[in-house]
Design a protein around this motif. Sequence first.
Motif, PDB file in Angstrom:
ATOM      1  N   GLN A   1       0.825  -1.209   0.000  1.00 11.66           N
ATOM      2  CA  GLN A   1       0.000   0.000   0.000  1.00 11.66           C
ATOM      3  C   GLN A   1       0.861   1.263   0.000  1.00 11.66           C
ATOM      4  O   GLN A   1       0.585   2.211  -0.747  1.00 11.66           O
ATOM      5  CB  GLN A   1      -0.924  -0.025   1.224  1.00 11.66           C
TER       6      GLN A   1
ATOM      7  N   GLY B   1      -8.479   7.141   2.524  1.00  4.48           N
ATOM      8  CA  GLY B   1      -9.339   7.175   1.350  1.00  4.48           C
ATOM      9  C   GLY B   1      -8.918   8.145   0.268  1.00  4.48           C
ATOM     10  O   GLY B   1      -9.709   8.442  -0.639  1.00  4.48           O
TER      11      GLY B   1
ATOM     12  N   GLY C   1      -4.708   5.949  -1.906  1.00  3.07           N
ATOM     13  CA  GLY C   1      -5.374   4.769  -1.384  1.00  3.07           C
ATOM     14  C   GLY C   1      -6.247   4.096  -2.444  1.00  3.07           C
ATOM     15  O   GLY C   1      -6.279   2.863  -2.552  1.00  3.07           O
ATOM     16  N   ILE C   2      -6.942   4.910  -3.214  1.00  2.00           N
ATOM     17  CA  ILE C   2      -7.793   4.362  -4.281  1.00  2.00           C
ATOM     18  C   ILE C   2      -6.931   3.688  -5.357  1.00  2.00           C
ATOM     19  O   ILE C   2      -7.300   2.628  -5.884  1.00  2.00           O
ATOM     20  CB  ILE C   2      -8.659   5.489  -4.881  1.00  2.00           C
TER      21      ILE C   2
ATOM     22  N   ALA D   1      -6.139   0.373  -4.056  1.00  2.81           N
ATOM     23  CA  ALA D   1      -7.312  -0.509  -4.108  1.00  2.81           C
ATOM     24  C   ALA D   1      -7.517  -1.049  -5.520  1.00  2.81           C
ATOM     25  O   ALA D   1      -7.801  -2.249  -5.703  1.00  2.81           O
ATOM     26  CB  ALA D   1      -8.550   0.245  -3.629  1.00  2.81           C
TER      27      ALA D   1
ATOM     28  N   TRP E   1     -10.828  -1.523   7.389  1.00  2.58           N
ATOM     29  CA  TRP E   1      -9.680  -1.538   6.459  1.00  2.58           C
ATOM     30  C   TRP E   1      -9.439  -2.970   5.946  1.00  2.58           C
ATOM     31  O   TRP E   1      -9.348  -3.209   4.732  1.00  2.58           O
ATOM     32  CB  TRP E   1      -8.468  -1.011   7.213  1.00  2.58           C
TER      33      TRP E   1
ATOM     34  N   ALA F   1     -12.327  -4.303   3.752  1.00  9.84           N
ATOM     35  CA  ALA F   1     -12.292  -3.725   2.404  1.00  9.84           C
ATOM     36  C   ALA F   1     -11.256  -4.443   1.549  1.00  9.84           C
ATOM     37  O   ALA F   1     -11.524  -4.791   0.385  1.00  9.84           O
ATOM     38  CB  ALA F   1     -11.979  -2.231   2.489  1.00  9.84           C
ATOM     39  N   GLU F   2     -10.082  -4.693   2.115  1.00  9.23           N
ATOM     40  CA  GLU F   2      -9.055  -5.418   1.366  1.00  9.23           C
ATOM     41  C   GLU F   2      -9.553  -6.812   0.982  1.00  9.23           C
ATOM     42  O   GLU F   2      -9.343  -7.273  -0.151  1.00  9.23           O
ATOM     43  CB  GLU F   2      -7.782  -5.525   2.201  1.00  9.23           C
TER      44      GLU F   2
ATOM     45  N   TRP G   1     -13.278   0.919  -1.154  1.00  8.05           N
ATOM     46  CA  TRP G   1     -12.217   1.584  -0.374  1.00  8.05           C
ATOM     47  C   TRP G   1     -12.714   2.883   0.260  1.00  8.05           C
ATOM     48  O   TRP G   1     -12.496   3.134   1.451  1.00  8.05           O
ATOM     49  CB  TRP G   1     -11.020   1.854  -1.290  1.00  8.05           C
ATOM     50  N   THR G   2     -13.382   3.698  -0.540  1.00 11.09           N
ATOM     51  CA  THR G   2     -13.854   4.988  -0.007  1.00 11.09           C
ATOM     52  C   THR G   2     -14.969   4.785   1.018  1.00 11.09           C
ATOM     53  O   THR G   2     -15.080   5.554   1.977  1.00 11.09           O
ATOM     54  CB  THR G   2     -14.339   5.904  -1.139  1.00 11.09           C
TER      55      THR G   2
END
Length: 416
Positions: A201, A225, A229-230, A233, A386, A389-390, A405-406
Motif C-alpha cells: 500500500q 481514502g 489509497g484508491i 485498491a 480496512w 475492504a481489502e 475503499w472509499t
Amino acid sequence: MKVNRKSAIGVGALIAGSMVLLGGCAGGSTDGGDSGGDSADSTPITVWVDIERKPALEGVAKSFTEETGVEVKLVTKDFATVDQDFISQVPTGKGPDVIVSPHDKLGSYVAAGVVAPLELGDVADGFAESSIQAMTYDGKVYGVPYSIENVALVRNTDLVAEPATTYDEVIANGTAAGTEYKFLVGLSPEQGDPYHLYPLQTSFGSQVFAQNADGSYDASQLVLGDEAGIAFADWLATQGAAGSNVINANIDGDRAREFFLAGQSPYYLTGPWNIPAISEAGINYAIDPLPSAGGQEAKPFIGVNGFFLSSKSTNALAATNFIVNYLSTEDAQLALYEVGGRPPALTAAYETAAAENPDVKAFGQIGQTGAPMPAIPEMGAVWSDWGNAELQIIKGEGGEPATIWTTAATNIQGKI
C-alpha cells in the motif's frame, strides 16, 4: 539521591527524567504513595513482563538492586491481556511500576492516563530514530525501546537466485520458477491483513493517517481514502480473484508458511518469527526488501517493543532510573535479543547482533526505513473496516474497488 554508578550520560537522563516526573507527569503522589521525590527511597519496583523475556531481565535487575539498594520484582503476566490489566489496575494502585509492551498500545495508555513521559536526554541518541518515534506521543517520549520488528520478503534462493527490483519482477520470477504459488502472503479469512499488505500500500504513497514533522501521526487527518489509497485498491483488485489471483484470500498465515516450507513458492512475505521454521526446514533463503508495486518505496509497518513507566509508580525515581539507565545498555538489549531474536533498537546492540546473524541484519536494515505503526487510540477504529475492504477487493466481491475503499474510509471516519 541514591548513587547511580552508570555513566554521566545516564545520570543526566535520570535527572531530566526526574524533573519531568516531579513536574506532575507521573502522578505518583496523588494516591498517597511516595512519588520518588525522596532520593533515599528504597521502595521495591515491580515490572510486568512475559515469561519469555523474564530471564533476560533477571541479570539487569540484580545489578540494579546491588547498585541502588532497590529491589526489582519481575512479575510474569499473560501478554494477551496485559494491556487491559495495566489500564484497569494502574488507577487502583495495583498496577506495576514498569510494563513491557508493544508501542501500538501507547495511545491507549496515554488516553487512560496510566503512563508517564520520560526524558531520555543523550540516551535517545543511541537508538534507531524510528524506535524513538514509536515511543513518542503528542511530542513526548514515553518509553525506552528495546526491539524493532517488521516484515520482509523471504526468498528461496534455490528457486530464485537474485533479488528482484520491482514487484512485477517478483511475480515474473515466481512464474518462471514453475511453483504452484508465485508469491505468498498469509491473510485472515475474516479480516484480511492490512499489516502484511501495508508495504504494498505504501508503495502507492498511501498511508492511514497523515504524519507530523516529528514522525508522529495526526489523528485528525485520516488519509486512507485519498487518491493514493484508491490507486492501491484498484491495483489490489488486479492481484485478487478477479485478476491474477497472486494474493489469495484462501491462504491464511499457517498455509502460507506451510506452502513456503514445502517449496511451493519462491517468495514469502513474513516476519522474523517464521525464520526459525524456514531454517529448520533446510531451505536456502535470503531476506530482501519487498520491491515496489506502485513506484514509491514499499515501507512496512514496524512494531517496537519497549519499557513504559506507570503514572502511579510508588517509586518513580527508581523506576525511571531502571528504565532509562539500565534497560538502555547494550548488555540489557542483547540479553533481550537473545531470548526473543528480534533486532535490538539500540544501535550498538543491533550492530553486535547483526554481525553475528545475517537475518537480524537484513530485517533490521529493512526496518530502518519502515513506518512505525500508529499508536494513537483511533487505530482501534481502523483495522476492521480496512481489512474487510481489502478482503472484499481481493475476493472480487462488493463492487468497484474504489467504491469499497472509499466506503471503508468513510465508515472509519465516522467511528473516530
